[in-house]
Design a protein around this motif. Structure first.
Motif, short mmCIF file in Angstrom:
data_model
loop_
_atom_site.label_atom_id
_atom_site.label_comp_id
_atom_site.label_asym_id
_atom_site.label_seq_id
_atom_site.Cartn_x
_atom_site.Cartn_y
_atom_site.Cartn_z
N ILE A 84 2.56 5.76 0.90
CA ILE A 84 1.95 6.71 1.83
C ILE A 84 2.97 7.18 2.87
N ILE A 85 3.70 6.24 3.45
CA ILE A 85 4.68 6.60 4.48
C ILE A 85 5.83 7.41 3.88
N THR A 86 6.23 7.08 2.67
CA THR A 86 7.28 7.87 2.00
C THR A 86 6.81 9.30 1.78
N LYS A 87 5.56 9.46 1.35
CA LYS A 87 5.01 10.81 1.15
C LYS A 87 4.94 11.58 2.47
N LEU A 88 4.50 10.91 3.53
CA LEU A 88 4.42 11.56 4.85
C LEU A 88 5.82 11.95 5.34
N GLY A 89 6.79 11.13 5.02
CA GLY A 89 8.17 11.46 5.40
C GLY A 89 8.68 12.70 4.71
N GLU A 97 0.09 14.73 -3.91
CA GLU A 97 1.02 15.50 -3.08
C GLU A 97 0.96 14.95 -1.65
N PRO A 98 2.02 15.10 -0.87
CA PRO A 98 2.08 14.48 0.46
C PRO A 98 0.90 14.81 1.38
N ASN A 99 0.46 16.07 1.37
CA ASN A 99 -0.60 16.46 2.30
C ASN A 99 -1.98 15.92 1.92
N SER A 100 -2.08 15.30 0.75
CA SER A 100 -3.40 14.79 0.34
C SER A 100 -3.54 13.29 0.51
N VAL A 101 -2.46 12.59 0.88
CA VAL A 101 -2.54 11.13 0.92
C VAL A 101 -3.46 10.63 2.04
N LEU A 102 -3.49 11.32 3.19
CA LEU A 102 -4.34 10.85 4.28
C LEU A 102 -5.83 11.01 3.97
N PRO A 103 -6.29 12.18 3.47
CA PRO A 103 -7.70 12.28 3.08
C PRO A 103 -8.08 11.27 2.00
#
Length: 383
Positions: free
Chosen positions: A76-81, A49-55
């Motif tokens: 990652i950038i697509t998910k953050l977008g 899910e988008p909020n988990s990609v950075l951790p």
């Protein structure tokens, strides 16, 4: 035992709207000691899910098998977008710049600019990203450059549009017909018709040829300014350029004639189109029909609907509605019966307000015969 429990708690923390099994399995794979190929990592991040990609990026970057690449950062950038975390996207671009081993393509930046622009409406970030591309040893393609220009036109950022266009040489971008068409569209949108017209001279200088879109854009602007006859003059120029006008081109002219109340000329234009080897489309007929209705020429409009139906073209629901109400207003109740039957035959259901108007008009005229006819139509609808 401890690691298994930890993995479970971690998975539960980041699982939300994504499929439970895929999300949990993907996070657990990142904590296994098995060697992960770059393609496997990309697939795992696709399931997060988008909020988990950075951790998860922070975790995987500590693994010995971690090999950052463009596909991973694209995901990652697509998910953050998706969650509009543009600050994190800024950080990702800074991280990519530091890691010199990563080769980034024009397509990557095209995707980033689409997210900044279409999702965030951040024109400053779009422009900044475009001009920062050489710092990543990547130069924008004409496609990417044109995307930025078109985004600025659609966002009505006309001052920025001019500055970006002037930067084409600095960025090594080769101007094409699409680039010039976007500039013409921008100039027309801000009312600078003369400047847009002068851009015709730029096409041969850039070894480009104007196309139908070029002419249609300028013709539309001319018609908006009431210069319909001048717009017709461009048809001759199109033919000299070896460009055959199509239905879209003529639709622009038909619309211009309609706005000036030149209904008969717009009808005559239908025949002229055929002589030029271009068949009118539904949009052409519909525009003429709206003109007849706007001019309250309801009998002519009814005949035109018949003409459309003979060509298997279906007028819009609004056309039928305006025609029925207009005929009732003019007390042409004898014409309403056919229109209602035609309307029903193409699948449109007259609404309560329309029926009320029809019935009230017939009752006021004591036209029992027509009321019976209308009842038959209602009965047909019920069946």
């Amino acid at each position: 035992m401890f690691r298994s429990s930890f993995n479970h708690r971690l998975a539960q923390k980041y699982v939300s709207s994504f499929p439970l099994f895929d999300q949990t399995y993907s996070i657990q794979k990142l904590y296994h000691k098995d060697w992960l190929s770059p393609n496997e990592v990309v697939k795992i991040f696709n399931n997060l899910e988008p909020n988990s990609v950075l951790p998860m990026l922070n975790h995987i970057s500590k693994r010995k098998d971690y090999k950052p690449n463009e596909p991973l950062f694209t995901v990652i950038i697509t998910k953050l977008g998706q969650v509009k975390n543009f600050g994190a996207i800024d950080d990702m671009l800074k991280l990519i710049k530091i890691q010199k081993s990563i080769r980034i393509s024009d397509e990557f930046f095209y995707n980033v600019m689409k997210i900044y622009g279409n999702v965030g409406g951040l024109s400053n970030k779009v422009i900044e990203t475009l001009f920062n591309m050489p710092e990543y040893n990547c130069w924008p393609s004409t496609k990417t450059f044109n995307f930025v220009l078109n985004f600025l036109v659609c966002s009505k950022k006309f001052d920025e549009l001019h500055n970006v266009f002037l930067g084409a040489t600095k960025l090594g971008v080769e101007i094409d017909a699409c680039t010039l068409n976007i500039l013409i569209k921008g100039l027309c949108k801000c009312g600078r018709l003369e400047d847009a017209y002068q851009l015709f001279d730029e096409f041969p200088k850039q070894r480009c040829k104007p196309n139908k879109q070029t002419f249609c854009t300028i013709m539309h602007c001319m018609c908006e300014k009431g210069m319909v006859d001048e717009a017709f003059g461009l048809i001759d120029r199109m033919e000299k350029e070896g460009i055959s006008p199509d239905a879209v081109t003529f639709n622009v002219l038909v619309s211009g004639l309609q706005k000036q109340g030149r209904i008969d000329e717009s009808i005559e234009l239908l025949d002229r189109m055929r002589l030029m080897g271009c068949d009118p489309n539904k949009g052409t007929y519909q525009e003429v029909l709206y003109g007849l209705l706007k001019s309250k020429r309801y009998v002519d409009a009814k005949k035109f609907v018949h003409r459309m139906r003979s060509k298997s073209l279906i007028p819009s629901f609004l056309s039928y509605k305006l025609l029925v109400l207009g005929l009732c207003q003019e007390n042409m109740l004898g014409e309403v019966d056919w229109v209602l039957k035609s309307m029903v035959s193409v699948g449109f259901v007259p609404r309560r307000g329309m029926w009320r108007t029809v019935v009230e008009k017939n009752i006021s005229r004591h036209n029992a015969l027509n009321i019976v006819s209308f009842c038959e139509i209602v009965k047909g609808l019920a069946n």
